[in-house]
Design a protein around this motif. Structure first.
Motif, PDB file in Angstrom:
ATOM      1  N   HIS A 181     -57.059 -53.603-109.136  1.00  0.00           N
ATOM      2  CA  HIS A 181     -57.442 -52.446-108.325  1.00  0.00           C
ATOM      3  C   HIS A 181     -56.331 -51.972-107.375  1.00  0.00           C
ATOM      4  O   HIS A 181     -56.594 -51.158-106.496  1.00  0.00           O
TER       5      HIS A 181
ATOM      6  N   ARG B 261     -52.320 -50.304-107.134  1.00  0.00           N
ATOM      7  CA  ARG B 261     -51.328 -49.536-107.889  1.00  0.00           C
ATOM      8  C   ARG B 261     -50.101 -50.393-108.184  1.00  0.00           C
ATOM      9  O   ARG B 261     -49.761 -51.308-107.431  1.00  0.00           O
TER      10      ARG B 261
ATOM     11  N   THR C  18     -48.004 -42.972-114.923  1.00  0.00           N
ATOM     12  CA  THR C  18     -49.108 -42.811-113.977  1.00  0.00           C
ATOM     13  C   THR C  18     -49.912 -41.594-114.394  1.00  0.00           C
ATOM     14  O   THR C  18     -49.341 -40.535-114.675  1.00  0.00           O
TER      15      THR C  18
ATOM     16  N   ILE D  65     -59.786 -41.222-110.788  1.00  0.00           N
ATOM     17  CA  ILE D  65     -59.061 -42.466-111.004  1.00  0.00           C
ATOM     18  C   ILE D  65     -57.578 -42.151-111.131  1.00  0.00           C
ATOM     19  O   ILE D  65     -57.199 -41.108-111.661  1.00  0.00           O
ATOM     20  N   THR D  66     -56.778 -43.045-110.622  1.00  0.00           N
ATOM     21  CA  THR D  66     -55.342 -43.020-110.864  1.00  0.00           C
ATOM     22  C   THR D  66     -55.010 -44.327-111.564  1.00  0.00           C
ATOM     23  O   THR D  66     -55.347 -45.403-111.070  1.00  0.00           O
ATOM     24  N   VAL D  67     -54.375 -44.226-112.721  1.00  0.00           N
ATOM     25  CA  VAL D  67     -54.011 -45.383-113.526  1.00  0.00           C
ATOM     26  C   VAL D  67     -52.495 -45.489-113.584  1.00  0.00           C
ATOM     27  O   VAL D  67     -51.809 -44.500-113.854  1.00  0.00           O
TER      28      VAL D  67
ATOM     29  N   TYR E  76     -51.082 -53.229-115.481  1.00  0.00           N
ATOM     30  CA  TYR E  76     -52.077 -52.178-115.272  1.00  0.00           C
ATOM     31  C   TYR E  76     -52.536 -52.223-113.827  1.00  0.00           C
ATOM     32  O   TYR E  76     -52.805 -53.291-113.279  1.00  0.00           O
TER      33      TYR E  76
ATOM     34  N   GLN F 179     -54.958 -49.674-110.904  1.00  0.00           N
ATOM     35  CA  GLN F 179     -55.819 -48.504-110.815  1.00  0.00           C
ATOM     36  C   GLN F 179     -56.348 -48.320-109.406  1.00  0.00           C
ATOM     37  O   GLN F 179     -56.554 -49.283-108.671  1.00  0.00           O
TER      38      GLN F 179
ATOM     39  N   VAL G 293     -59.592 -46.410-107.954  1.00  0.00           N
ATOM     40  CA  VAL G 293     -60.837 -45.841-108.461  1.00  0.00           C
ATOM     41  C   VAL G 293     -61.671 -45.292-107.308  1.00  0.00           C
ATOM     42  O   VAL G 293     -61.990 -46.012-106.368  1.00  0.00           O
TER      43      VAL G 293
ATOM     44  N   ALA H 262     -64.387 -48.983-115.031  1.00  0.00           N
ATOM     45  CA  ALA H 262     -63.026 -49.338-114.593  1.00  0.00           C
ATOM     46  C   ALA H 262     -62.873 -50.842-114.442  1.00  0.00           C
ATOM     47  O   ALA H 262     -61.807 -51.400-114.721  1.00  0.00           O
TER      48      ALA H 262
ATOM     49  N   GLY I 158     -60.165 -52.715-116.499  1.00  0.00           N
ATOM     50  CA  GLY I 158     -59.143 -53.415-115.721  1.00  0.00           C
ATOM     51  C   GLY I 158     -59.041 -54.887-116.062  1.00  0.00           C
ATOM     52  O   GLY I 158     -57.965 -55.476-116.013  1.00  0.00           O
TER      53      GLY I 158
ATOM     54  N   SER J  29     -61.630 -44.146-116.917  1.00  0.00           N
ATOM     55  CA  SER J  29     -60.612 -45.202-116.987  1.00  0.00           C
ATOM     56  C   SER J  29     -59.953 -45.270-118.357  1.00  0.00           C
ATOM     57  O   SER J  29     -58.729 -45.381-118.450  1.00  0.00           O
TER      58      SER J  29
END
Length: 146
Positions: free
Chosen positions: A25, A27, A34, A46-48, A60, A62, A64, A74, A78, A133
């Motif tokens: 969870h 970044r 991204t 969401i930003t992945v 990985y 994220q 959320v 997610a 994840g 996600s």
């Protein structure tokens, strides 16, 4: 069933537990890609961040901001995505979409935990949040792995 009973079924203890404990969870510092995605109907986002080597997800992260259903999805993603080949992630995204819209089979392992979201089939307004996600991950894979 009443609307109240349907909502209790939809927001099961398992979904709430997943939403409360989202793996990866934070970044990534230096991702290969991204992607930011938003579900316009409900505002979930969401930003992945994703890194890939030889077609396999190596890292990985994220961020959320979603309803409990989007958070639960997610959480499953994840916890499952690192170590997966890009094709497996794409297959999971396609299977989740079919599970929600066509009562298709559960996404294959290691994404089979998404089965918990099957009760959301009847709530089309929640599908975009649930798909965030995997949609974002596949888009990131298109940049980081290809």
């Amino acid at each position: 069933m009443t609307a109240k009973t349907d909502m209790i079924k939809l927001y099961s203890q398992r979904i709430l537990a997943l939403a409360a404990d989202i793996p990866n969870h934070t970044r990534l510092d230096a991702p290969g890609a991204t992607v930011k995605r938003r579900a316009p109907l409900c505002g979930s986002a969401i930003t992945v961040d994703l890194s890939c080597e030889n077609g396999v997800v190596t890292a990985y992260g994220q961020d959320v901001k979603a309803c409990a259903l989007g958070q639960a999805a997610a959480s499953v993603v994840g916890g499952a995505i690192v170590g997966c080949e890009a094709a497996k992630v794409r297959d999971a995204r396609d299977a989740l979409s079919k599970m929600l819209t066509e009562d298709g089979p559960t996404p294959p392992a290691p994404f089979d935990g998404l089965e918990v979201l099957r009760p959301a089939q009847e709530y089309k307004n929640r599908h975009a949040s649930i798909m965030l996600s995997l949609d974002a991950a596949v888009e990131a894979l298109d940049t980081a792995c290809d």
